[in-house]
Design an enzyme around this catalytic site. Structure first.
Site, mmCIF file in Angstrom:
data_model
loop_
_atom_site.group_PDB
_atom_site.id
_atom_site.type_symbol
_atom_site.label_atom_id
_atom_site.label_comp_id
_atom_site.label_asym_id
_atom_site.label_seq_id
_atom_site.Cartn_x
_atom_site.Cartn_y
_atom_site.Cartn_z
ATOM 1 N N ASP A 108 0.857 -1.190 0.000
ATOM 2 C CA ASP A 108 0.000 0.000 0.000
ATOM 3 C C ASP A 108 0.896 1.244 0.000
ATOM 4 O O ASP A 108 1.418 1.625 -1.048
ATOM 5 C CB ASP A 108 -0.894 -0.109 1.247
ATOM 6 C CG ASP A 108 -1.910 0.995 1.374
ATOM 7 O OD1 ASP A 108 -2.237 1.637 0.377
ATOM 8 O OD2 ASP A 108 -2.394 1.232 2.501
ATOM 9 N N LYS A 136 -1.077 -1.549 -4.546
ATOM 10 C CA LYS A 136 -1.849 -0.291 -4.560
ATOM 11 C C LYS A 136 -0.889 0.832 -4.926
ATOM 12 O O LYS A 136 -0.492 1.631 -4.079
ATOM 13 C CB LYS A 136 -2.415 -0.008 -3.167
ATOM 14 C CG LYS A 136 -3.748 -0.600 -2.859
ATOM 15 C CD LYS A 136 -4.286 -0.009 -1.554
ATOM 16 C CE LYS A 136 -5.455 -0.811 -1.045
ATOM 17 N NZ LYS A 136 -5.872 -0.378 0.309
ATOM 18 N N PHE A 157 -10.412 -0.595 0.287
ATOM 19 C CA PHE A 157 -9.959 -1.514 1.326
ATOM 20 C C PHE A 157 -10.515 -2.902 1.028
ATOM 21 O O PHE A 157 -11.724 -3.114 1.004
ATOM 22 C CB PHE A 157 -10.411 -1.041 2.714
ATOM 23 C CG PHE A 157 -9.709 -1.773 3.802
ATOM 24 C CD1 PHE A 157 -8.416 -1.426 4.180
ATOM 25 C CD2 PHE A 157 -10.318 -2.852 4.439
ATOM 26 C CE1 PHE A 157 -7.749 -2.122 5.174
ATOM 27 C CE2 PHE A 157 -9.660 -3.556 5.431
ATOM 28 C CZ PHE A 157 -8.376 -3.184 5.798
ATOM 29 N N VAL A 158 -9.611 -3.834 0.759
ATOM 30 C CA VAL A 158 -10.036 -5.170 0.329
ATOM 31 C C VAL A 158 -9.808 -6.198 1.437
ATOM 32 O O VAL A 158 -8.915 -6.054 2.264
ATOM 33 C CB VAL A 158 -9.293 -5.595 -0.965
ATOM 34 C CG1 VAL A 158 -9.683 -4.707 -2.124
ATOM 35 C CG2 VAL A 158 -7.776 -5.572 -0.786
ATOM 36 N N ASP A 164 -7.262 -8.969 5.977
ATOM 37 C CA ASP A 164 -8.207 -8.890 7.099
ATOM 38 C C ASP A 164 -8.850 -7.517 7.253
ATOM 39 O O ASP A 164 -8.384 -6.525 6.706
ATOM 40 C CB ASP A 164 -7.485 -9.202 8.405
ATOM 41 C CG ASP A 164 -6.557 -8.054 8.816
ATOM 42 O OD1 ASP A 164 -5.751 -7.612 7.972
ATOM 43 O OD2 ASP A 164 -6.656 -7.579 9.954
HETATM 44 P P1 5GP Z 1 1.878 -0.452 3.791
HETATM 45 O O1 5GP Z 1 2.993 -0.392 4.776
HETATM 46 O O2 5GP Z 1 2.346 -0.772 2.404
HETATM 47 O O3 5GP Z 1 1.055 0.810 3.837
HETATM 48 O O4 5GP Z 1 0.891 -1.551 4.285
HETATM 49 C C1 5GP Z 1 1.037 -2.892 3.990
HETATM 50 C C2 5GP Z 1 0.119 -3.719 4.841
HETATM 51 O O5 5GP Z 1 -1.105 -3.016 5.124
HETATM 52 C C3 5GP Z 1 -0.302 -4.974 4.125
HETATM 53 O O6 5GP Z 1 0.595 -6.033 4.353
HETATM 54 C C4 5GP Z 1 -1.686 -5.230 4.722
HETATM 55 O O7 5GP Z 1 -1.561 -5.968 5.914
HETATM 56 C C5 5GP Z 1 -2.210 -3.849 5.049
HETATM 57 N N1 5GP Z 1 -3.113 -3.355 3.999
HETATM 58 C C6 5GP Z 1 -2.887 -2.383 3.095
HETATM 59 N N2 5GP Z 1 -3.945 -2.200 2.281
HETATM 60 C C7 5GP Z 1 -4.878 -3.092 2.693
HETATM 61 C C8 5GP Z 1 -6.202 -3.423 2.246
HETATM 62 O O8 5GP Z 1 -6.788 -2.874 1.292
HETATM 63 N N3 5GP Z 1 -6.830 -4.415 2.927
HETATM 64 C C9 5GP Z 1 -6.265 -5.063 3.983
HETATM 65 N N4 5GP Z 1 -6.988 -6.015 4.562
HETATM 66 N N5 5GP Z 1 -5.033 -4.793 4.427
HETATM 67 C C10 5GP Z 1 -4.337 -3.819 3.785
#
Ligand code: 5GP
Length: 189
Positions: A108, A136, A157-158, A164
């Site tokens: 993300d 994303k 948000f999936v 989860d």
């Molecule tokens: P980042 O550090 O890249 O912002 O976040 C990564 C983590 O955020 C992913 O491993 C996941 O656990 C969570 N995450 C990010 N986007 C989503 C989403 O759309 N749905 C869910 N369930 N978790 C997400």
């Protein structure tokens, strides 16, 4: 397979069916088989979201490898990144001089992946790459490279297939977008 109406009732719409996910695993597994031929990588599953993807992906990889797990958290119990990453459960393997492939559910902002890649590089790995199921891209806050991924996804948000909401709904066999009222119910609490 999950059949419960309760779980299906929280989904606004499906994004990826079981067949879509299977096809992504086959394609990525084939690519990884070529790219890691002759190497013996350590495949690191990012807990907990990547476990469903990890087990399907590695069974499509015709490459001898070792498994390990790393749990770092940036999300707390919500659905917005806190921006602060911390280790919850560390690797058990010594990654020095090893090829390491991190398997992630979704990238993300990229903060979590950047943290994991830096940590593993600092410990002397020969190479560190990442295979994520979903990307994303529009939300990225750094220039971390997602070396392999199954599909791009928009700013929604999936949940499901390991992903989860409040540590629930990981066992949904497909990936879908939560109904806004489900999110609101918890956000307003
Ligand atoms: P980042 O550090 O890249 O912002 O976040 C990564 C983590 O955020 C992913 O491993 C996941 O656990 C969570 N995450 C990010 N986007 C989503 C989403 O759309 N749905 C869910 N369930 N978790 C997400």
């Amino acid at each position: 397979m999950v059949k419960s109406d309760n779980i299906d009732n929280i989904i606004d719409h499906k994004l990826f069916t079981q067949e879509d996910i299977h096809n992504m695993c086959v394609r990525l597994g084939k690519q990884l088989t070529e790219d890691y031929a002759g190497k013996k990588p350590i495949v690191v599953g990012a807990l907990k979201g990547a476990i469903y993807f990890l087990t399907d992906l590695t069974r499509e990889m015709d490459v001898a490898h070792q498994l390990d797990f790393l749990d770092v958290s940036s999300y707390g119990d919500g659905f917005e990144s806190s921006g602060k990453v911390e280790i919850i459960t560390d690797l058990s393997a010594d990654v020095k001089d090893r090829d390491v492939l991190i398997v992630e559910d979704i990238v993300d902002t990229g903060l979590t992946l950047q943290y994991m890649k830096d940590l593993i590089k600092k410990r002397g790995a020969k190479s560190v790459k990442c295979c994520a199921l979903l990307n994303k891209d529009a939300r990225r806050e750094n220039d971390v490279v997602v070396d392999y991924y199954g599909s791009d996804v928009g700013n929604e948000f999936v949940v499901g297939y390991g992903l989860d909401f409040l540590n629930m709904y990981r066992n949904l066999p497909y990936i879908g977008v939560l109904k806004p009222e489900i999110i609101q119910k918890y956000v307003n609490k």
